[in-house]
Every structure is written in structure tokens, then in C-alpha cells.
Motif scaffolding. Structure first.
Motif, PDB file in Angstrom:
ATOM      1  N   ALA A 293       0.829  -1.206   0.000  1.00  0.00           N
ATOM      2  CA  ALA A 293       0.000   0.000   0.000  1.00  0.00           C
ATOM      3  C   ALA A 293       0.865   1.257   0.000  1.00  0.00           C
ATOM      4  O   ALA A 293       0.585   2.227  -0.723  1.00  0.00           O
ATOM      5  CB  ALA A 293      -0.932  -0.001   1.216  1.00  0.00           C
ATOM      6  N   ALA A 294       1.945   1.249   0.794  1.00  0.00           N
ATOM      7  CA  ALA A 294       2.843   2.406   0.846  1.00  0.00           C
ATOM      8  C   ALA A 294       3.555   2.596  -0.491  1.00  0.00           C
ATOM      9  O   ALA A 294       3.724   3.736  -0.963  1.00  0.00           O
ATOM     10  CB  ALA A 294       3.863   2.222   1.977  1.00  0.00           C
ATOM     11  N   TRP A 296       2.394   1.665  -3.439  1.00  0.00           N
ATOM     12  CA  TRP A 296       1.394   2.189  -4.376  1.00  0.00           C
ATOM     13  C   TRP A 296       1.192   3.694  -4.162  1.00  0.00           C
ATOM     14  O   TRP A 296       1.141   4.471  -5.119  1.00  0.00           O
ATOM     15  CB  TRP A 296       0.074   1.450  -4.199  1.00  0.00           C
ATOM     16  N   GLU A 297       1.103   4.095  -2.903  1.00  0.00           N
ATOM     17  CA  GLU A 297       0.911   5.512  -2.572  1.00  0.00           C
ATOM     18  C   GLU A 297       2.067   6.352  -3.107  1.00  0.00           C
ATOM     19  O   GLU A 297       1.879   7.489  -3.559  1.00  0.00           O
ATOM     20  CB  GLU A 297       0.801   5.675  -1.046  1.00  0.00           C
ATOM     21  N   ASP A 342      -7.682   1.931  -0.371  1.00  0.00           N
ATOM     22  CA  ASP A 342      -7.537   3.208  -1.088  1.00  0.00           C
ATOM     23  C   ASP A 342      -7.122   2.975  -2.529  1.00  0.00           C
ATOM     24  O   ASP A 342      -7.466   3.766  -3.426  1.00  0.00           O
ATOM     25  CB  ASP A 342      -6.499   4.096  -0.397  1.00  0.00           C
ATOM     26  N   ALA A 343      -6.366   1.929  -2.762  1.00  0.00           N
ATOM     27  CA  ALA A 343      -5.925   1.601  -4.115  1.00  0.00           C
ATOM     28  C   ALA A 343      -6.970   0.799  -4.871  1.00  0.00           C
ATOM     29  O   ALA A 343      -7.258   1.064  -6.058  1.00  0.00           O
ATOM     30  CB  ALA A 343      -4.611   0.823  -4.048  1.00  0.00           C
TER      31      ALA A 343
END
Length: 401
Positions: A293-294, A296-297, A342-343
Motif C-alpha cells: 500500500a505504501a 502504491w501511494e 484506497d488503491a
């Protein structure tokens, strides 16, 4: 199957208490309006709930000229419920009052090698002892336990837990033997418990046709129609993760090929990331998913490609569910959703119209679970509460003699 008078009474009781928990304090008259029941029916149910120790009168309000109306509230000072979420990597326990507010919480980590019934039970017994210390000797009315895999609810048996290779483990009896507490135990799986949690205290309250998609190490869907959990003939309804997207696809842990879970379960997501030259050396799935996730962010190309690749089968799988069941609401939930939602959610919303039929899609609300609390624990406790409320017919008959 035709509903009996007892079924109807229990269903009405659940409806009254759900509204009371959501909007407390309130009166019998308001409950009647909110539930579409008569004031007389609500009054009878409330009398039974008071006798059961579930509801109390907490004061009065002006009725606008008539007699003051009694105000009702869940009996938050009475007995308590314990809900347990057992997963492949952790056990979380939460204790609740009868308003379903959290009174205590315990987390037990499970090593992936700790997968025998005896090892899992050892952690569970320790957790129950610890959470009871937080309850100041209050009476425990029921213990709800969510186990991964397929569960025989009536027999209290874990019939199949694929990640642990459990077959026909009499878990409820084993727990009762080791538990220093004489309390009813209610066993089910995460798909069912999380759906009950949504019905009682989440986005599913008041929804006629509900589907709760759980994304985690495995994945599945909980279904509820007209406020009632749908189990199927063998409590196996909702094994959406083991429906087939491609018969020639990757091997799934269930033994088949091309299942939804083989594309969107946590191991599949992380494997895909590794194939795109990403990946991580994190020690656990949850840490690896947080790293993805990090990444992707931060716009990492491998992480972005992973999300895009996973979103396509996720959208196809959700569209199959929408086309088949035609739900009013689909709630996306689970620890993968918390980490990577979120993604995934924008991609799911973008891709879904390409797979779902126009009419069911137009009627659909799609939501990501916004609850901070553990809905599996809450749902397990709500199952215990429902078990306690099932005594209402006996109480009602006694009180009206």
C-alpha cells in the motif's frame, strides 16, 4: 421454508433491539414507528427484554399532554458478551455490554506454525482469561467464536479449515472442556459473523438484500435477506472465493483452478507483486500488504501494476455476485481492504460497469466498510446476543401466565 410464529417473534425482537441500540434512549412508541410494528407488539417484546435483563427503563419524556412516556435503553450495566475473531495469524477478543459497546480487548498473535487445534485453543483460553480480568466479575451471557473455513453451526464443528488442514474438529466441545466458565458457545465462520455485525451495527442495518465481501488471506461473501443471515443448505453459502473465473487459472488452496481467491486473496496479491519485481521481505502478510500500500501511494510502478492486475479479477468476481444476487448493497470489508482499499476501491468502481449488467448495477450501492471496530468480533458477539434472545419465547410465555 414457512416462518413459524416463534420465528416471527424472534425476528421482531431482533428488530426492536437493533433500533434501540442504534438510537438510545427511546420510547416504545418510537420503536413501533421505526419497526412498523404495533405499539402493543413492541410493548410485549420490551416486557420480555426487560425480564431477560437486556433492556431497562431509564426515565421518562413528556408525551405532549398525555402520560409521560418511559424511555428505554440497553442494560449496559448487566451481563456481557464476548466475541472472538480467530484468523490464521491472530486471535482478537472483545467484550461488550448489551449496547454492544466495547468493555475490553485482547490480541493474541499466532505464528503461522501454530495451527493445531491444541495450539489455537491454548491462545484462545489465555485470551479469554485476560479479557475476563477486564470485566470486574460481570456475568458472561454468551461467547461467540469465529473460525476460518467451513463450520457446522449446530454441531460446533470446524468441518474444513484449508489453511490449517483441519477436518471435522469438534472445536466447541474442545473449548468447553478447557474453559473455566459455564457459558453458551456459538461457533461460526467470518463470512457469517461479519454479516451479522453489519446487520446489527453497520451499513447493513435496514438493508433488504445485503452482500458483505470479505477480503483477507482468503475471501468470501456473507449474504443476508430481509434482515436475516442466509446460510444455505449446509451453512456453506457465500463461498464466493471458490467460484471459478478461469478453469485454467492458477491453483487455489481448495484444490481447484482459477478461483476468485487465487487472484485476490492476500497470498495471490503479494505473489503478483513479486512477479512485477516488487515484493518485500516483510515477516508477515499484514506487514507485506502495508508495504504494498505504501509503495502504491508512492507511485512505485510494480505496486501500481499489481493493483491494476488484481482489480480486474476482483471486478469480474464482484460483478458475478451482483448479476447473480442483485443486492441493494455490497460492503467491501476485511484486513486486505483496510490495508489496500484506497488503491483497490477506485479501480473496482471504474471496472465494475464493464462486467455487471446494467439493471442490477443501477440498483446497487457499493461501499467500503468505514467501521474502525472489528466487525467479526462484533458479529460473533451479536450471534451470542441472538442466542440469548432466543430464550424470549420461554420468558414471554412465563410472563403472560
Amino acid at each position: 421454508m414457512k416462518s413459524t410464529s416463534r420465528d416471527i417473534r424472534i425476528r421482531n425482537c431482533f428488530s426492536v433491539l437493533r433500533h434501540l441500540i442504534a438510537d438510545t434512549p427511546t420510547s416504545r412508541q418510537i420503536l413501533a414507528r421505526e419497526t412498523d410494528l404495533s405499539v402493543a407488539t413492541v410493548s410485549n417484546l420490551v416486557s420480555d427484554l426487560i425480564e431477560l435483563g437486556v433492556v431497562v427503563e431509564v426515565g421518562h419524556e413528556d408525551s405532549g399532554g398525555g402520560r409521560p412516556r418511559a424511555l428505554l435503553s440497553p442494560n449496559t450495566g448487566g451481563g456481557v458478551l464476548i466475541g472472538v475473531d480467530i484468523a490464521e495469524t491472530y486471535i482478537q477478543l472483545e467484550a461488550y455490554d448489551l449496547g454492544l459497546a466495547v468493555l475490553g480487548r485482547v490480541d493474541e498473535r499466532l505464528d503461522t506454525a501454530e495451527n493445531t487445534p491444541d495450539q489455537v485453543l491454548g491462545h484462545l483460553i489465555n485470551g479469554i482469561a485476560t479479557v475476563r480480568e477486564q470485566l470486574a466479575e460481570r456475568e458472561v451471557l454468551g461467547l461467540g467464536v469465529s473460525l476460518p473455513g467451513q463450520v457446522d453451526v449446530a454441531g460446533g464443528v470446524s468441518t474444513f479449515a484449508p489453511n490449517w488442514n483441519w477436518h471435522d474438529v469438534p472445536f466447541r466441545d474442545l473449548l468447553a472442556e478447557r474453559l473455566d466458565l459455564d457459558v453458551p458457545i456459538y461457533l461460526d465462520n467470518p463470512l457469517k459473523t461479519v454479516t451479522v455485525g453489519e446487520l446489527w451495527f453497520g451499513d447493513g442495518r435496514g438493508v433488504d438484500r445485503l452482500a458483505v465481501v470479505n477480503l483477507g488471506t482468503g475471501c468470501g461473501v456473507g449474504l443476508a435477506f430481509e434482515g436475516k443471515l442466509y446460510r444455505g443448505a449446509t451453512n456453506s453459502a457465500g463461498e464466493w472465493g471458490h467460484t471459478t473465473l478461469d478453469p485454467d487459472g492458477p491453483r487455489c488452496r481448495c484444490g481447484s483452478r482459477g478461483c476468485v481467491e487465487a487472484y485476490v486473496g492476500a497470498p495471490a496479491i503479494l505473489r503478483q507483486w513479486g512477479e512485477f519485481d516488487g515484493g518485500t521481505s516483510a515477516a508477515s502478510q499484514s506487514e507485506a500488504m502495508a508495504a504494498l500500500a505504501a509503495a502504491w501511494e508512492a507511485g512505485d510502478p510494480a505496486a501500481v501494476r499489481t493493483v491494476e492486475a488484481v482489480s480486474r479479477p476482483l471486478a469480474a468476481g464482484v460483478a458475478n455476485l451482483v448479476n447473480l444476487v442483485n443486492p441493494d448493497l455490497v460492503v467491501i470489508i476485511g484486513w486486505v481492504t483496510r490495508a489496500l482499499g484506497d488503491a483497490l476501491m477506485p479501480e473496482l468502481e471504474r471496472l465494475l460497469p464493464g462486467h455487471a449488467m446494467e439493471a442490477p448495477l443501477k440498483a446497487l450501492q457499493l461501499k467500503r466498510n468505514s467501521q474502525e471496530r472489528n466487525m467479526v468480533c462484533l458479529g460473533a458477539a451479536a450471534l451470542a446476543l441472538e442466542g440469548h434472545l432466543n430464550r424470549i419465547n420461554t420468558v414471554g410465555a412465563r410472563s403472560r401466565r
